[in-house]
Design an enzyme around this catalytic site. Sequence first.
Site, PDB file in Angstrom:
ATOM      1  N   ASN A  87       0.803  -1.221   0.000  1.00 16.42           N
ATOM      2  CA  ASN A  87       0.000   0.000   0.000  1.00 16.42           C
ATOM      3  C   ASN A  87       0.841   1.279   0.000  1.00 16.42           C
ATOM      4  O   ASN A  87       0.380   2.321  -0.474  1.00 16.42           O
ATOM      5  CB  ASN A  87      -0.907  -0.033   1.246  1.00 16.42           C
ATOM      6  N   TYR A 152       3.694   9.285 -11.557  1.00 18.81           N
ATOM      7  CA  TYR A 152       2.787   8.531 -10.668  1.00 18.81           C
ATOM      8  C   TYR A 152       1.956   7.543 -11.501  1.00 18.81           C
ATOM      9  O   TYR A 152       1.851   6.355 -11.145  1.00 18.81           O
ATOM     10  CB  TYR A 152       1.883   9.514  -9.929  1.00 18.81           C
ATOM     11  N   ALA A 154       2.634   6.272 -14.392  1.00 22.99           N
ATOM     12  CA  ALA A 154       3.493   5.204 -14.936  1.00 22.99           C
ATOM     13  C   ALA A 154       3.786   4.151 -13.879  1.00 22.99           C
ATOM     14  O   ALA A 154       3.730   2.945 -14.151  1.00 22.99           O
ATOM     15  CB  ALA A 154       4.799   5.813 -15.456  1.00 22.99           C
TER      16      ALA A 154
HETATM   17  P1  NAP Z   1      -1.059   8.783   2.635  1.00 24.75           P
HETATM   18  O1  NAP Z   1      -2.183   9.107   3.555  1.00 24.75           O
HETATM   19  O2  NAP Z   1      -0.208   9.862   2.100  1.00 24.75           O
HETATM   20  O3  NAP Z   1      -0.143   7.654   3.358  1.00 24.75           O
HETATM   21  C1  NAP Z   1       0.964   7.154   2.679  1.00 24.75           C
HETATM   22  C2  NAP Z   1       1.573   6.037   3.487  1.00 24.75           C
HETATM   23  O4  NAP Z   1       2.661   5.484   2.736  1.00 24.75           O
HETATM   24  C3  NAP Z   1       2.138   6.496   4.830  1.00 24.75           C
HETATM   25  O5  NAP Z   1       1.814   5.544   5.815  1.00 24.75           O
HETATM   26  C4  NAP Z   1       3.636   6.557   4.572  1.00 24.75           C
HETATM   27  O6  NAP Z   1       4.419   6.239   5.740  1.00 24.75           O
HETATM   28  C5  NAP Z   1       3.800   5.424   3.578  1.00 24.75           C
HETATM   29  N1  NAP Z   1       5.035   5.539   2.802  1.00 24.75           N
HETATM   30  C6  NAP Z   1       5.378   6.452   1.876  1.00 24.75           C
HETATM   31  N2  NAP Z   1       6.609   6.214   1.410  1.00 24.75           N
HETATM   32  C7  NAP Z   1       7.057   5.117   2.064  1.00 24.75           C
HETATM   33  C8  NAP Z   1       8.265   4.376   2.026  1.00 24.75           C
HETATM   34  N3  NAP Z   1       9.285   4.718   1.197  1.00 24.75           N
HETATM   35  N4  NAP Z   1       8.395   3.290   2.833  1.00 24.75           N
HETATM   36  C9  NAP Z   1       7.387   2.933   3.665  1.00 24.75           C
HETATM   37  N5  NAP Z   1       6.226   3.600   3.752  1.00 24.75           N
HETATM   38  C10 NAP Z   1       6.072   4.686   2.966  1.00 24.75           C
HETATM   39  O7  NAP Z   1      -1.596   8.024   1.335  1.00 24.75           O
HETATM   40  P2  NAP Z   1      -2.932   7.176   1.052  1.00 24.75           P
HETATM   41  O8  NAP Z   1      -3.883   8.071   0.380  1.00 24.75           O
HETATM   42  O9  NAP Z   1      -3.347   6.418   2.247  1.00 24.75           O
HETATM   43  O10 NAP Z   1      -2.373   6.185  -0.072  1.00 24.75           O
HETATM   44  C11 NAP Z   1      -2.125   4.819   0.150  1.00 24.75           C
HETATM   45  C12 NAP Z   1      -1.959   4.166  -1.201  1.00 24.75           C
HETATM   46  O11 NAP Z   1      -3.146   4.360  -1.974  1.00 24.75           O
HETATM   47  C13 NAP Z   1      -0.814   4.759  -2.031  1.00 24.75           C
HETATM   48  O12 NAP Z   1      -0.162   3.734  -2.739  1.00 24.75           O
HETATM   49  C14 NAP Z   1      -1.533   5.685  -2.999  1.00 24.75           C
HETATM   50  O13 NAP Z   1      -0.813   5.901  -4.184  1.00 24.75           O
HETATM   51  C15 NAP Z   1      -2.802   4.896  -3.238  1.00 24.75           C
HETATM   52  N6  NAP Z   1      -3.909   5.706  -3.735  1.00 24.75           N
HETATM   53  C16 NAP Z   1      -4.425   6.726  -3.009  1.00 24.75           C
HETATM   54  C17 NAP Z   1      -5.462   7.474  -3.537  1.00 24.75           C
HETATM   55  C18 NAP Z   1      -6.084   8.637  -2.790  1.00 24.75           C
HETATM   56  O14 NAP Z   1      -6.922   9.326  -3.375  1.00 24.75           O
HETATM   57  N7  NAP Z   1      -5.761   8.858  -1.529  1.00 24.75           N
HETATM   58  C19 NAP Z   1      -5.979   7.179  -4.816  1.00 24.75           C
HETATM   59  C20 NAP Z   1      -5.415   6.121  -5.516  1.00 24.75           C
HETATM   60  C21 NAP Z   1      -4.390   5.384  -4.975  1.00 24.75           C
HETATM   61  P3  NAP Z   1       5.130   7.349   6.671  1.00 24.75           P
HETATM   62  O15 NAP Z   1       4.130   8.452   6.843  1.00 24.75           O
HETATM   63  O16 NAP Z   1       5.410   6.600   7.936  1.00 24.75           O
HETATM   64  O17 NAP Z   1       6.380   7.779   5.982  1.00 24.75           O
END
Ligand code: NAP
Length: 243
Positions: A87, A152, A154
């Site tokens: 994730n 992103y 890609a």
């Molecule tokens: P978020 O609230 O920004 O949380 C991102 C999480 O990823 C955090 O827990 C962060 O950990 C962790 N992270 C980032 N880089 C990391 C690394 N190098 N190693 C380990 N952990 C890392 O994002 P979210 O919205 O929950 O997104 C979760 C997933 O869903 C992502 O893959 C995102 O691309 C995908 N997604 C989100 C959306 C949306 O609208 N929100 C839509 C489509 C897809 P730390 O804070 O501890 O660094």
Amino acid sequence: MSKTVLITGASRGIGSEAAVLFGNNGYNVAVNYNHNRVMAEKTAQTINSNGGTAKIFKADVSNYHQVEQMISDIAVALGDIHVLINNAGISQQLLFTDITPDMWQTMISTNLTSVYNCCHCVLPQMIRRHSGRIINVSSMWGEAGGSCEVHYSAAKAGIIGLTKALAKEVAPSGITVNCVSPGVIMTDMMSGFSQETLNELTEETPVGRLGTPLDVAQAMLYLAHDKSSFITGQVLGVNGGIL
Ligand code: NAP
């Protein structure tokens, strides 16, 4: 015996919500984080105070050696991993011509190479047990392509290719590999968007609202279930019908 799930990026947002949902459904939860230890501890505390079992593990998932170390630490603390949820991710909005080589590398290594790293380190134990579930997190932009999010998009499209190919390769070993592909989900990742843009996105979404982390977590729980064994190599959109 309880099953163990590893959820990467479980300190915040979708990952944290999924960790609590899996914990409430009887899984032992390995909560991975990178920078936000306090938030990871809060996620784990919520699970433990609900009567579940959760432990936190720091690793930058873009770094193979840190992932390798985390997987061996989880083996000691919680045993075999039955469900892997890739994730963790980052996003960034800017013109393609403004994406520097470093930005490109960071986006690909955090969002895509991380999935290789975690799958590569966890799969040997799943193959040995002849069972496992891998759930990757793509994005609707990985399916449709997002303007000003080329790197992103890609990376997220790459996750779909990885999912479909790996699903075929490990199906004979009793392992399923699927993607969830969220639409617009209200987390920190959306904090850079203006209220006006969020209103427009809501209007474009047929169900008439934006998504919640729980919407995505429920889809993950479904794909992790024993009864989902005939579903593999699929991309499950969690997007309110926007695509
Ligand atoms: P978020 O609230 O920004 O949380 C991102 C999480 O990823 C955090 O827990 C962060 O950990 C962790 N992270 C980032 N880089 C990391 C690394 N190098 N190693 C380990 N952990 C890392 O994002 P979210 O919205 O929950 O997104 C979760 C997933 O869903 C992502 O893959 C995102 O691309 C995908 N997604 C989100 C959306 C949306 O609208 N929100 C839509 C489509 C897809 P730390 O804070 O501890 O660094």
